[in-house]
Design a protein around this motif. Structure first.
Motif, mmCIF file in Angstrom:
data_model
loop_
_atom_site.group_PDB
_atom_site.id
_atom_site.type_symbol
_atom_site.label_atom_id
_atom_site.label_comp_id
_atom_site.label_asym_id
_atom_site.label_seq_id
_atom_site.Cartn_x
_atom_site.Cartn_y
_atom_site.Cartn_z
ATOM 1 N N LEU A 170 18.498 1.466 4.252
ATOM 2 C CA LEU A 170 17.274 0.810 4.716
ATOM 3 C C LEU A 170 16.164 1.843 4.855
ATOM 4 C CD1 LEU A 170 18.765 -1.393 7.594
ATOM 5 C CD2 LEU A 170 18.397 -2.044 5.209
ATOM 6 N N ILE A 171 14.948 1.436 4.480
ATOM 7 C CA ILE A 171 13.796 2.313 4.649
ATOM 8 C C ILE A 171 12.680 1.551 5.348
ATOM 9 C CG2 ILE A 171 12.124 3.824 3.540
ATOM 10 C CD1 ILE A 171 13.987 4.057 1.151
ATOM 11 N N PHE A 172 12.317 2.010 6.546
ATOM 12 C CA PHE A 172 11.133 1.513 7.247
ATOM 13 C C PHE A 172 9.918 2.156 6.572
ATOM 14 C CE2 PHE A 172 14.355 0.416 10.205
ATOM 15 C CZ PHE A 172 13.826 -0.455 11.158
ATOM 16 N N THR A 173 8.959 1.341 6.144
ATOM 17 C CA THR A 173 7.937 1.837 5.221
ATOM 18 C C THR A 173 6.573 2.100 5.850
ATOM 19 O OG1 THR A 173 7.421 -0.444 4.564
ATOM 20 C CG2 THR A 173 9.073 0.747 3.256
ATOM 21 N N GLY A 174 6.481 2.106 7.165
ATOM 22 C CA GLY A 174 5.224 2.440 7.823
ATOM 23 C C GLY A 174 4.600 1.243 8.506
ATOM 24 N N THR A 175 3.771 1.537 9.503
ATOM 25 C CA THR A 175 3.144 0.492 10.306
ATOM 26 C C THR A 175 1.641 0.440 10.037
ATOM 27 O OG1 THR A 175 3.155 -0.441 12.566
ATOM 28 C CG2 THR A 175 2.544 1.879 12.343
ATOM 29 N N PRO A 176 1.008 -0.721 10.220
ATOM 30 C CA PRO A 176 -0.448 -0.784 10.052
ATOM 31 C C PRO A 176 -1.159 0.272 10.887
ATOM 32 C CG PRO A 176 0.448 -2.988 10.241
ATOM 33 C CD PRO A 176 1.587 -2.046 10.499
ATOM 34 N N ALA A 177 -2.324 0.689 10.414
ATOM 35 C CA ALA A 177 -3.039 1.809 11.028
ATOM 36 C C ALA A 177 -3.578 1.500 12.417
ATOM 37 C CB ALA A 177 -4.189 2.244 10.117
ATOM 38 N N SER A 178 -3.631 0.238 12.791
ATOM 39 C CA SER A 178 -4.118 -0.115 14.119
ATOM 40 C C SER A 178 -3.201 -1.149 14.758
ATOM 41 C CB SER A 178 -5.548 -0.672 14.048
ATOM 42 O OG SER A 178 -5.586 -1.839 13.259
ATOM 43 N N GLY A 179 -3.273 -1.238 16.081
ATOM 44 C CA GLY A 179 -2.548 -2.278 16.810
ATOM 45 C C GLY A 179 -1.273 -1.843 17.472
#
Length: 204
Positions: A170-179
């Protein structure tokens, strides 16, 4: 099974991608014991006073590969889901101050709740997938894969230079830049892909 994750991978404007695409991807890992599946509730860790959330699309590897060519990388994805990359921020910051590993702040039990997965065939354009996170009914994060600095193929090609990717990884691919922000005991988290509720649990 490996659980990998990429940090700082989204921008707020598509025009910012090229300036941020330096080739230096931030990759870290989480142990399998960090996973929480089947929309089970997650226990708030006793050792932290600052637990932060990051909603992320999670890709599942479907076939083995090493030194995967960029043009072939997407064919190694079998399914896509959504998850939360939790950080015990106080522990994490203390580790960074001493230049220590991130493991305690990122890899604790319950640090990676994940949804069930949808077949890759459900997503005709991997560079245009919408996802979001709501907490207690209030939308907190909204993302689209068009705003990724390194897209799925970039991540797979880069990571496979260093390690063999195998089915089920599994690869978590990053979170939105805000929030992103802090989570509290009793909070109700709901995460969506293309408007479909896939992840639904409470902090207890």
């Amino acid at each position: 099974m490996k659980i990998l994750a990429i940090g700082k991978n989204y921008v707020t404007d598509i025009n910012e991608i090229s300036a941020n695409k330096t080739g230096n991807q931030i990759i870290f890992s989480k142990p399998e014991s960090s996973l929480v599946k089947n929309n089970n509730d997650v226990a708030y860790p006793s050792f932290t006073n600052q637990l932060n959330y990051e909603a992320e699309l999670v890709i599942k590897i479907g076939r083995k590969g090493k030194d995967i060519d960029l043009g072939e990388a997407a064919s190694h994805i079998s399914e896509i889901g959504i998850g939360i990359d939790y950080t015990a921020k106080d522990i994490f910051n203390a580790c960074r101050e001493t230049k220590g590993p991130w493991d305690l702040g990122k890899g604790f039990d319950g640090a990676a709740p994940i949804s069930n997965f949808k077949p890759i065939s459900n997503f005709p354009n991997l560079n245009d997938i919408n996802f979001s996170l709501s907490i207690n009914g209030e939308e907190k994060q909204v993302g689209n894969t068009s705003l990724m600095i390194y897209n799925f193929s970039d991540i797979i090609a880069f990571t496979s230079k260093f390690m063999t990717l195998e089915p089920g990884d599994l690869i978590f691919t990053g979170t939105p830049a805000s929030g992103t922000g802090e989570i509290h005991k009793g909070d109700h988290l709901q995460a969506f892909i293309e408007g479909e509720l896939l992840l639904d649990f409470k902090m207890i």
